[in-house]
Design a protein around this motif. Structure first.
Motif, PDB file in Angstrom:
ATOM      1  N   LEU A 153     110.255  61.688  10.786  1.00 55.53           N
ATOM      2  CA  LEU A 153     109.476  61.431  12.006  1.00 55.53           C
ATOM      3  C   LEU A 153     108.536  62.603  12.308  1.00 55.53           C
ATOM      4  O   LEU A 153     107.389  62.405  12.698  1.00 55.53           O
ATOM      5  N   TYR A 171     104.833  67.032  21.326  1.00 58.46           N
ATOM      6  CA  TYR A 171     103.889  67.012  20.187  1.00 58.46           C
ATOM      7  C   TYR A 171     103.290  68.406  20.042  1.00 58.46           C
ATOM      8  O   TYR A 171     102.787  68.978  21.011  1.00 58.46           O
ATOM      9  N   LEU A 203     100.325  54.585   6.652  1.00 57.85           N
ATOM     10  CA  LEU A 203     100.149  54.693   8.108  1.00 57.85           C
ATOM     11  C   LEU A 203     100.407  53.326   8.758  1.00 57.85           C
ATOM     12  O   LEU A 203     101.116  53.236   9.774  1.00 57.85           O
ATOM     13  N   GLU A 259     102.477  67.479  14.843  1.00 58.49           N
ATOM     14  CA  GLU A 259     103.865  67.222  14.418  1.00 58.49           C
ATOM     15  C   GLU A 259     104.627  66.743  15.640  1.00 58.49           C
ATOM     16  O   GLU A 259     104.459  67.305  16.733  1.00 58.49           O
ATOM     17  N   TRP A 260     105.464  65.719  15.465  1.00 59.93           N
ATOM     18  CA  TRP A 260     106.356  65.335  16.553  1.00 59.93           C
ATOM     19  C   TRP A 260     107.454  66.379  16.627  1.00 59.93           C
ATOM     20  O   TRP A 260     107.989  66.792  15.587  1.00 59.93           O
ATOM     21  N   ALA A 317     109.331  57.940  16.912  1.00 56.52           N
ATOM     22  CA  ALA A 317     109.073  59.387  16.913  1.00 56.52           C
ATOM     23  C   ALA A 317     108.695  59.858  18.314  1.00 56.52           C
ATOM     24  O   ALA A 317     109.171  60.910  18.781  1.00 56.52           O
ATOM     25  N   PHE A 318     107.862  59.074  18.986  1.00 58.36           N
ATOM     26  CA  PHE A 318     107.429  59.436  20.339  1.00 58.36           C
ATOM     27  C   PHE A 318     108.651  59.484  21.274  1.00 58.36           C
ATOM     28  O   PHE A 318     108.849  60.455  22.020  1.00 58.36           O
ATOM     29  N   TRP A 337     106.250  55.416  14.604  1.00 60.77           N
ATOM     30  CA  TRP A 337     105.535  56.279  15.556  1.00 60.77           C
ATOM     31  C   TRP A 337     106.127  56.098  16.964  1.00 60.77           C
ATOM     32  O   TRP A 337     106.260  57.063  17.710  1.00 60.77           O
ATOM     33  N   LEU A 368     105.140  62.608  10.437  1.00 60.42           N
ATOM     34  CA  LEU A 368     104.334  61.370  10.420  1.00 60.42           C
ATOM     35  C   LEU A 368     102.832  61.630  10.639  1.00 60.42           C
ATOM     36  O   LEU A 368     101.997  61.062   9.924  1.00 60.42           O
ATOM     37  N   PRO A 369     102.469  62.503  11.610  1.00 65.07           N
ATOM     38  CA  PRO A 369     101.020  62.701  11.842  1.00 65.07           C
ATOM     39  C   PRO A 369     100.265  63.256  10.632  1.00 65.07           C
ATOM     40  O   PRO A 369      99.041  63.189  10.579  1.00 65.07           O
ATOM     41  N   SER A 392     104.008  52.526   8.732  1.00 72.03           N
ATOM     42  CA  SER A 392     104.862  53.423   9.525  1.00 72.03           C
ATOM     43  C   SER A 392     104.655  53.271  11.032  1.00 72.03           C
ATOM     44  O   SER A 392     105.299  53.984  11.805  1.00 72.03           O
ATOM     45  N   LEU A 393     103.792  52.362  11.458  1.00 76.12           N
ATOM     46  CA  LEU A 393     103.477  52.264  12.894  1.00 76.12           C
ATOM     47  C   LEU A 393     104.731  52.121  13.775  1.00 76.12           C
ATOM     48  O   LEU A 393     104.824  52.783  14.815  1.00 76.12           O
TER      49      LEU A 393
END
Lengths: 112, 486
Positions: free
Chosen positions: B385, B350, B327, B377-378, B337-338, B334, B388-389, B330-331
């Motif tokens: 991506l 999301y 995590l 999930e994104w 991904a957003f 994120w 990731l969550p 992988s920041l």
């Protein structure tokens, strides 16, 4: 593990003692094969002083059994309760000839 | 009336079974030894007891709690182990007040304590009455007078002869004073020779009784009598002969033959193993006929499922730590991904899904089942991506880092065949063979087959391989492109 070999009236007696586990298998297998190749085809493996045995050690006994049968010989095991329990757990007691003492094993060769 | 339960045997005579506990807490026909005495006391209307444990029974309080499970109120104290009762009472602030019942709780007694109390009432003039079960010392006294040397009749070591009043009632006593005696008493319980004991389970065939959630088959019993506890699994090819006791949470593999043996809880018996006149506890093999006691190191023969659980706990902790590290690493993704999900799906960047996780909860029927959890999930095409969550679910323990493909409760509910259920033996994970190697649009059966294969070949080495494969996949096209563009 300690391995001693002696002969009695043309019978090879291999005396094993201590823990008989995977680490000992390669050397024991080799020595056992040499004894079988040079011997008379009458072999007793004395396991009365073996305090622990695992499945890889059982495999060494099976290989000795196969080698001596290939030579039309005969193998008798003399076991302790610990070894006997493992042989029974793995059902190997059904293929090996097992006797309770060395005199009984020597006697069995004499009787044949 | 006060009840004092002496359960302070140290159990040297039962080693190795008592290496972590004391005889009173040993399993005996689905319960702890002392529970059988609790049930006899409750039947006689006695619902309060003071238990004396040896110092070795540190887990005694944890195992018994306050006694609510049996409708009792229990008080627990420790002795120095196998002490005469008078020495124990000398340290108590308040010694027991007459009348009181004092009895050993670390033996098995098949009798009605109420019958003894009735007979003792008839001997009201006596300060103390000892119980005998069919002529044998039952290690049970009803005391109405002051404390005295007569209590030494209950000593575990050198019990003093008893010269006062005695009440002989019908019943059987099992002292469990050797491994052979413990083995025999278990077989006696299975065969119904200890009739007053409440043995759990229901009879599924003549001579075969099993507890709840146990999978056993009438053909397992070749001859004799067998009692099987709860949550145990026997392969249909297992053969039970003579009198056999199998405890809770035991797994017995193909073509195993068991004769006159006691298998204690949390044991695994491997394929083709033959057991006779034995007690098995995990990977300890105790032969009561030839006296051999040995630890089997080959886990394909005998294994301790408790140790496997410990490994599972360690795996779970490592998985959570790994999830935390990933995590943190992988920041930056994120943010990406957003931004990507806002661009691809501005209305719903999301989404949340509900999946079946690895945590256990109990359903209405008090059966354990995997708990459902929510995970985000994104809303992007790139799997790297999109999922990731799920790292958050790894940290919370709902998912493992490596495992089978997580599914919804509905999909899991459709798994009814044995081969399909095999996949459920593996924990659900973020990465795994199905997630990495099976296309997302592959038929459900293909994914299930992949997970079943993973579950049946489960090993830490294999997990490490999938972890490395996951890292490698991160730098491949399939992690960043939608399925159709690869």
């Amino acid at each position: 593990m300690i391995l001693n070999v002696q002969q009695h009236d043309g019978i090879d007696i291999v005396d094993l003692s201590g823990r008989f586990v995977m680490a000992d298998t390669a050397e024991t297998r080799e020595r056992m094969l040499a004894i079988i190749n040079q011997g008379s085809g009458k072999l007793i493996i004395d396991l009365q002083n073996v305090t622990f045995i695992d499945s890889s050690a059982c495999a060494v006994l099976i290989s000795a059994f196969k080698n001596i049968h290939a030579k039309s010989g005969r193998l008798i095991l003399v076991t302790s309760p610990v070894v006997q329990s493992v042989l029974e757990l793995t059902r190997l007691h059904t293929i090996f000839e097992i006797l309770p003492s060395i005199p009984a094993a020597i006697g069995a060769f004499g009787a044949k | 009336m006060d009840v004092i339960l002496l359960a302070d045997r140290r159990g040297q005579e039962l080693l190795p079974l008592t290496d972590e506990s004391c005889p009173a807490l040993l399993p005996f026909a689905g319960k702890m030894v002392i529970e059988h005495t609790f049930e006899a006391l409750v039947e006689a209307g006695l619902r309060q007891a003071h238990i004396v444990f040896p110092p070795e029974a540190e887990n005694g309080k944890e195992a018994l709690g306050g006694g609510e499970r049996w409708g009792m109120r229990l008080e627990i104290s420790l002795s120095r182990g196998e002490e005469p009762p008078l020495q124990i009472f000398a340290r108590w602030k308040q010694p027991p007040a007459a009348p009181f019942l004092i009895l050993r709780g670390d033996i098995i007694r098949s009798c009605r304590i109420g019958d003894f109390l009735k007979q003792a009432e008839a001997l009201a003039a006596q300060p103390c009455v000892a119980a005998r079960l069919s002529g044998q010392n039952a290690y049970m006294l009803l005391c109405r007078g002051p404390l005295g040397a007569y209590l030494n009749h209950l000593n575990w070591v050198d019990p003093a002869p008893y010269a006062n009043a005695e009440a002989d009632i019908p019943g059987v006593i099992a002292l469990l004073d050797s491994l052979r005696a413990y083995h025999q008493a278990n077989l006696d319980a299975a065969a119904g020779r200890l009739p007053s004991l409440l043995i759990p389970g229901r009879q599924i065939a003549l001579g075969l009784t099993q507890g709840r959630n146990t999978e056993a088959y009438p053909q397992n019993l070749k001859r004799g009598v067998a009692w099987i506890g709860s949550n145990s699994h026997l392969h249909p090819s297992v053969e039970l002969l003579g009198e056999v006791v199998i405890g809770d949470n035991v797994i017995i593999d193909r073509r195993v033959s068991i004769e006159s043996s006691v298998i204690l809880p949390h044991s695994y018996i491997g394929e083709l193993v033959e057991l006779r006149n034995a007690i098995v506890r995990g990977n300890d093999l105790i032969r009561v006929d030839n006296g051999a006691i040995l630890k089997i190191t080959d886990s394909f023969l005998l294994a301790d499922l408790k140790a496997a659980n410990m490994n599972q706990n360690l795996r779970s902790v490592l998985s959570r730590i790994g999830g935390g590290i990933l995590l943190a690493l992988s920041l930056p993704l994120w943010v990406l991904a957003f931004a990507a999900s806002r661009r691809q799906n501005p209305a719903q960047p999301y989404v949340t899904r509900r999946l079946r996780g690895n945590k256990i909860e109990y359903n209405r029927e008090n059966q354990p089942q995997r708990k459902e959890f929510s995970v985000g999930e994104w809303n992007v095409d790139a799997p790297a991506l999109r999922y990731l969550p799920r790292l958050l679910a790894v940290i919370s323990g709902d998912l493992e880092l490596i495992g089978a493909l997580p599914v919804t409760m509905e999909v899991a509910g459709h798994r009814t065949e044995e081969w399909q259920k095999l996949a459920d033996k593996a924990p659900a994970g973020l990465l795994g063979p199905t997630q990495l190697n099976v296309p997302a649009d592959a038929p459900e059966e293909e994914k299930l087959m992949s997970d079943s294969f993973y579950a049946s070949n489960f090993s830490p080495k294999q997990d490490l391989y999938y972890l490395l494969q996951g890292f490698y996949a991160l730098f491949s096209r399939k992690a960043w492109l939608r399925e159709s563009d690869r």
